[in-house]
Design a protein around this motif. Structure first.
Motif, mmCIF file in Angstrom:
data_model
loop_
_atom_site.group_PDB
_atom_site.id
_atom_site.type_symbol
_atom_site.label_atom_id
_atom_site.label_comp_id
_atom_site.label_asym_id
_atom_site.label_seq_id
_atom_site.Cartn_x
_atom_site.Cartn_y
_atom_site.Cartn_z
ATOM 1 N N UNK A 208 17.270 65.037 70.795
ATOM 2 C CA UNK A 208 18.484 65.745 70.279
ATOM 3 C C UNK A 208 19.141 66.247 71.838
ATOM 4 N N UNK A 209 18.004 66.932 72.648
ATOM 5 C CA UNK A 209 18.527 67.479 73.860
ATOM 6 C C UNK A 209 18.823 66.551 75.095
ATOM 7 N N UNK A 210 18.024 65.254 74.881
ATOM 8 C CA UNK A 210 18.265 64.347 75.686
ATOM 9 C C UNK A 210 19.575 63.882 75.588
ATOM 10 N N UNK A 211 19.894 63.290 74.333
ATOM 11 C CA UNK A 211 21.655 62.952 74.184
ATOM 12 C C UNK A 211 22.463 63.961 74.635
ATOM 13 N N UNK A 212 22.462 65.249 74.207
ATOM 14 C CA UNK A 212 23.225 66.293 74.824
ATOM 15 C C UNK A 212 23.341 66.279 76.246
ATOM 16 N N UNK A 213 22.285 66.176 76.788
ATOM 17 C CA UNK A 213 22.385 66.366 78.479
ATOM 18 C C UNK A 213 23.156 64.949 78.860
ATOM 19 N N UNK A 214 22.853 63.828 78.553
ATOM 20 C CA UNK A 214 23.607 62.681 78.937
ATOM 21 C C UNK A 214 25.100 62.791 78.723
ATOM 22 N N UNK A 215 25.460 63.276 77.394
ATOM 23 C CA UNK A 215 27.019 63.341 77.135
ATOM 24 C C UNK A 215 27.624 64.514 77.895
ATOM 25 N N UNK A 216 27.002 65.461 78.169
ATOM 26 C CA UNK A 216 27.600 66.526 79.183
ATOM 27 C C UNK A 216 27.570 66.297 80.552
ATOM 28 N N UNK A 217 26.746 65.513 81.019
ATOM 29 C CA UNK A 217 26.714 64.990 82.287
ATOM 30 C C UNK A 217 27.538 63.785 82.662
ATOM 31 N N UNK A 218 27.833 63.191 81.560
ATOM 32 C CA UNK A 218 28.611 61.923 81.755
ATOM 33 C C UNK A 218 28.169 60.795 82.289
ATOM 34 N N UNK A 219 26.779 60.817 82.343
ATOM 35 C CA UNK A 219 25.950 59.736 82.668
ATOM 36 C C UNK A 219 26.180 58.425 81.752
ATOM 37 N N UNK A 220 26.265 57.308 82.520
ATOM 38 C CA UNK A 220 26.306 55.862 81.972
ATOM 39 C C UNK A 220 25.665 54.867 82.355
ATOM 40 N N UNK A 221 24.327 55.046 82.441
ATOM 41 C CA UNK A 221 23.581 54.101 83.071
ATOM 42 C C UNK A 221 23.609 52.754 82.276
ATOM 43 N N UNK A 222 23.311 51.541 83.107
ATOM 44 C CA UNK A 222 23.553 50.404 82.770
ATOM 45 C C UNK A 222 22.199 49.540 82.582
ATOM 46 N N UNK A 223 21.080 50.255 83.070
ATOM 47 C CA UNK A 223 19.909 49.514 83.035
ATOM 48 C C UNK A 223 18.693 50.691 82.513
ATOM 49 N N UNK A 224 17.634 50.420 82.275
ATOM 50 C CA UNK A 224 16.564 51.135 81.737
ATOM 51 C C UNK A 224 16.065 51.900 82.933
ATOM 52 N N UNK A 225 16.044 51.242 84.146
ATOM 53 C CA UNK A 225 15.579 52.017 85.295
ATOM 54 C C UNK A 225 16.831 52.904 85.674
ATOM 55 N N UNK A 226 17.946 52.809 85.525
ATOM 56 C CA UNK A 226 19.146 53.728 85.952
ATOM 57 C C UNK A 226 19.060 55.045 84.731
ATOM 58 N N UNK A 227 18.556 54.521 83.597
ATOM 59 C CA UNK A 227 18.501 55.681 82.564
ATOM 60 C C UNK A 227 17.365 56.713 83.017
ATOM 61 N N UNK A 228 15.993 56.134 83.350
ATOM 62 C CA UNK A 228 15.076 56.963 84.034
ATOM 63 C C UNK A 228 15.530 57.828 84.993
ATOM 64 N N UNK A 229 16.371 57.089 85.928
ATOM 65 C CA UNK A 229 16.825 57.911 87.167
ATOM 66 C C UNK A 229 17.624 58.954 86.478
ATOM 67 N N UNK A 230 18.723 58.496 85.571
ATOM 68 C CA UNK A 230 19.763 59.765 85.127
ATOM 69 C C UNK A 230 18.879 60.861 84.493
ATOM 70 N N UNK A 231 17.812 60.528 83.701
ATOM 71 C CA UNK A 231 16.987 61.791 83.160
ATOM 72 C C UNK A 231 16.394 62.658 84.088
ATOM 73 N N UNK A 232 15.714 62.125 85.077
ATOM 74 C CA UNK A 232 15.135 62.489 85.915
ATOM 75 C C UNK A 232 15.958 63.368 86.906
#
Length: 257
Positions: A208-232
């Motif tokens: 739940x917190x991961x989803x919240x962080x991604x939405x608030x940050x506006x992150x829109x990764x297009x690959x798993x690697x980019x998602x890992x980077x955004x979460x980092x």
């Protein structure tokens, strides 16, 4: 990016609101399957063994009654109906205006009754777990396994599917090995005194917190690697597994909830 969430067993039943309109839900191609499930669920709710078939206890007859009036009961936004650890941690109501707008197009929720719903879809409260077999129709998962693929593919488009579903709801549909959809699954590991394990409460709250962080940050990764980077970048400790034909698993390691 499409973030695919599991539903919650617990729900907040709307007290007022217009009745269910299947034609107003996202993914209209799912309407025939939705109608089949609702018909089977209402028919079941009229039987004396309904609670047993639904896996409910003897004191939960009110939940059978909810199902019986699913067509006429008040509806509310799905993001207000679903509750529980994951949804409390995500906190749809507390998102910024920009994050809530992103959620409308980047989040979808798996549902035993509706297959796939968006946060703004108006639905009633119901009780139907993903492992139930509906008399005359068969296992719920089997119904959706035939229908969900095209709907998910259309929803994710050329972006990344971030699959946060639990095992039960992942059985509704998995992308075939030949699918062009890029998939990242997320597993949450609780590390304590050097030992890592999956703990349900940590898993749900962290997702739940991961989803919240991604939405608030506006992150829109297009690959798993980019998602890992955004979460980092958002402060999460992420370990990336090997890419397979069915996607890439990301392990998010936490020490406290």
């Amino acid at each position: 990016m499409l973030i695919l969430l599991p539903p919650s067993e617990g729900k907040t039943a709307p007290r007022r609101g217009r009745p269910l309109d299947l034609g107003g839900l996202a993914a209209p191609a799912l309407t025939p399957a939705r109608e089949q499930v609702i018909e089977a669920l209402v028919t079941l709710s009229e039987r004396p063994d309904a609670a047993t078939v639904l896996g409910l206890g003897g004191t939960q007859s009110d939940l059978v009654a909810l199902n019986a009036r699913i067509r006429t009961a008040p509806t509310a936004r799905a993001d207000a109906v679903y509750t529980g650890v994951l949804y409390d941690a995500l906190g749809f109501a507390g998102l910024s205006s920009a994050a809530r707008r992103r959620a409308t197009s980047r989040v979808a929720i798996t549902s035993s009754v509706f297959g796939l719903v968006r946060p703004g879809d108006r639905i009633p409260s119901y009780r139907l777990s993903g492992d139930v077999t509906l008399p005359g129709l068969g296992p719920v998962a089997g119904v959706w396994r035939e229908a969900l693929g095209p709907a998910v593919a259309e929803a994710v488009g050329p972006g990344l599917l971030v699959d946060l579903r639990s095992t039960m709801y992942a059985a509704f549909w998995r992308p075939p090995a030949t699918s062009p959809i890029r998939v990242a699954t997320v597993r949450v590991l609780h590390e304590h005194h050097g030992t890592r394990k999956v703990v349900s409460h940590f898993n749900k709250a962290t997702k739940g917190r991961i989803v919240r962080d991604l939405l608030e940050a506006g992150a829109n990764p297009r690959t798993p690697k980019a998602l890992a980077g955004a979460l980092g970048d958002l402060g999460w400790h992420v370990e990336t597994g090997e890419a397979t034909a069915r996607g890439t698993q990301l392990d998010v390691v936490v020490s406290e909830v």
